[in-house]
Design a protein around this motif. Structure first.
Motif, PDB file in Angstrom:
ATOM      1  N   GLN A   1      94.421  40.672  21.179  1.00 16.50           N
ATOM      2  CA  GLN A   1      93.254  40.075  20.581  1.00 16.50           C
ATOM      3  C   GLN A   1      92.928  38.843  21.533  1.00 16.50           C
ATOM      4  O   GLN A   1      93.102  37.986  21.392  1.00 16.50           O
TER       5      GLN A   1
ATOM      6  N   ASN B   1      94.631  52.445  18.124  1.00 13.22           N
ATOM      7  CA  ASN B   1      94.692  51.419  19.057  1.00 13.22           C
ATOM      8  C   ASN B   1      95.608  50.255  18.923  1.00 13.22           C
ATOM      9  O   ASN B   1      95.354  49.235  18.744  1.00 13.22           O
ATOM     10  N   HIS B   2      96.977  50.716  18.654  1.00 10.58           N
ATOM     11  CA  HIS B   2      97.821  50.033  18.267  1.00 10.58           C
ATOM     12  C   HIS B   2      98.302  48.882  19.705  1.00 10.58           C
ATOM     13  O   HIS B   2      98.821  47.971  19.102  1.00 10.58           O
TER      14      HIS B   2
ATOM     15  N   ASP C   1      88.063  39.060  15.026  1.00  6.22           N
ATOM     16  CA  ASP C   1      89.147  39.738  14.281  1.00  6.22           C
ATOM     17  C   ASP C   1      89.011  41.352  14.612  1.00  6.22           C
ATOM     18  O   ASP C   1      87.966  41.988  13.810  1.00  6.22           O
ATOM     19  N   ARG C   2      89.932  41.995  15.105  1.00  5.43           N
ATOM     20  CA  ARG C   2      90.082  43.391  15.408  1.00  5.43           C
ATOM     21  C   ARG C   2      89.871  44.029  13.969  1.00  5.43           C
ATOM     22  O   ARG C   2      89.140  44.987  13.813  1.00  5.43           O
ATOM     23  N   ASP C   3      90.715  43.901  12.800  1.00  3.37           N
ATOM     24  CA  ASP C   3      90.577  44.635  11.903  1.00  3.37           C
ATOM     25  C   ASP C   3      89.110  44.563  11.076  1.00  3.37           C
ATOM     26  O   ASP C   3      88.677  45.225  10.238  1.00  3.37           O
TER      27      ASP C   3
ATOM     28  N   LEU D   1      86.443  46.292  13.140  1.00  2.00           N
ATOM     29  CA  LEU D   1      86.707  47.839  12.728  1.00  2.00           C
ATOM     30  C   LEU D   1      86.247  48.114  11.280  1.00  2.00           C
ATOM     31  O   LEU D   1      85.681  49.472  11.043  1.00  2.00           O
TER      32      LEU D   1
ATOM     33  N   ALA E   1      89.387  56.890  18.712  1.00  2.00           N
ATOM     34  CA  ALA E   1      88.825  56.013  17.616  1.00  2.00           C
ATOM     35  C   ALA E   1      87.334  56.512  17.365  1.00  2.00           C
ATOM     36  O   ALA E   1      87.144  56.784  15.953  1.00  2.00           O
TER      37      ALA E   1
ATOM     38  N   LEU F   1      90.989  52.741   8.257  1.00  2.00           N
ATOM     39  CA  LEU F   1      90.952  51.580   9.147  1.00  2.00           C
ATOM     40  C   LEU F   1      92.533  51.772   9.784  1.00  2.00           C
ATOM     41  O   LEU F   1      92.695  51.318  10.810  1.00  2.00           O
ATOM     42  N   LYS F   2      93.414  52.079   8.807  1.00  2.00           N
ATOM     43  CA  LYS F   2      94.590  52.209   9.284  1.00  2.00           C
ATOM     44  C   LYS F   2      94.972  53.424  10.291  1.00  2.00           C
ATOM     45  O   LYS F   2      95.548  53.169  11.440  1.00  2.00           O
TER      46      LYS F   2
ATOM     47  N   GLN G   1      93.540  51.672  13.548  1.00  2.00           N
ATOM     48  CA  GLN G   1      94.636  50.494  14.021  1.00  2.00           C
ATOM     49  C   GLN G   1      95.503  51.457  14.755  1.00  2.00           C
ATOM     50  O   GLN G   1      96.121  50.975  15.581  1.00  2.00           O
ATOM     51  N   ALA G   2      96.130  52.499  14.135  1.00  2.00           N
ATOM     52  CA  ALA G   2      97.266  53.251  14.784  1.00  2.00           C
ATOM     53  C   ALA G   2      96.625  53.753  16.224  1.00  2.00           C
ATOM     54  O   ALA G   2      97.421  53.988  17.021  1.00  2.00           O
TER      55      ALA G   2
END
Length: 210
Positions: A201, A196-197, A86-88, A91, A155, A189-190, A193-194
């Motif tokens: 997956q 690497n939007h 899971d990416r989130d 990260l 990132a 984290l946000k 995520q932004a």
């Protein structure tokens, strides 16, 4: 007889360098003197001078030992992260590593960063360590999530900037905006995520750190 002598010499050097890092971690560079290191390590002044030459060479050797330990710690802490699909979550775990390693060693990082601005040897070793961490982190995003090199680099720079600010300054010295560590973590984290939007997956792989 030579091997036992070499072993004792290496043990003595390790004691000296560990004592130097302990002093830097509690007192900063102002507390680092040959006499203080001798007292803490139990190694005589003469032996320290014979081995390292002077305080500056001792500082360079201590930095090398410290960064090698940090690199090992970084890899050991992230080893379990590499297979998280899971990416989130992945990260978030990487953020945890950056926000743990730097505050834990705040004064030591300060000592080498500030001293390194005027010393090419300290600066070169610090640069090598930073780039090694960058290669590991960006390779993770590129290989596991098909991030572009530019996005992965951005990132890393976001996390590096946050870690650097925690090493050099207190929270209130950076800004006066209050926020809990949990809130900072969520915002970081946000931000990642932004950055690497476009990451997809894909199925997990067996990628390991190099």
């Amino acid at each position: 007889m030579r091997q036992p002598q070499q072993a004792r010499s290496q043990d003595s050097a390790a004691k000296v360098l560990d004592a130097a890092l302990e002093i830097l971690g509690s007192q900063g560079p102002a507390g680092l003197t040959i006499a203080a290191v001798s007292e803490l390590s139990g190694v005589s002044n003469g032996s320290i001078y014979h081995r390292f030459g002077d305080r500056r060479n001792l500082l360079v050797a201590a930095q090398d030992r410290f960064l090698a330990q940090i690199e090992d710690t970084w890899l050991s802490r992230t080893a379990a992260v590499w297979d998280i699909p899971d990416r989130d979550i992945l990260l978030g775990r990487m953020i945890d590593v950056f926000l743990t390693v730097f505050p834990e060693n705040r004064l030591i990082f300060q000592a080498f960063m500030l001293s390194g601005s005027d010393d090419p040897n300290l600066r070169q070793r610090g640069t090598a360590s930073t780039r090694k961490a960058a290669r590991e982190f960006t390779a993770l995003l590129i290989d596991r999530f098909d991030a572009t090199p530019e996005a992965a680099d951005s990132a890393y720079r976001i996390l590096w900037g946050q870690a650097l600010s925690t090493a050099l300054f207190t929270n209130t010295e950076v800004t006066k905006t209050p926020a809990t560590p949990q809130t900072r973590h969520k915002h970081l984290l946000k931000a990642l995520q932004a950055t690497n939007h476009n990451i997809t997956q894909p199925p997990p792989t067996n990628h390991q750190p190099t």
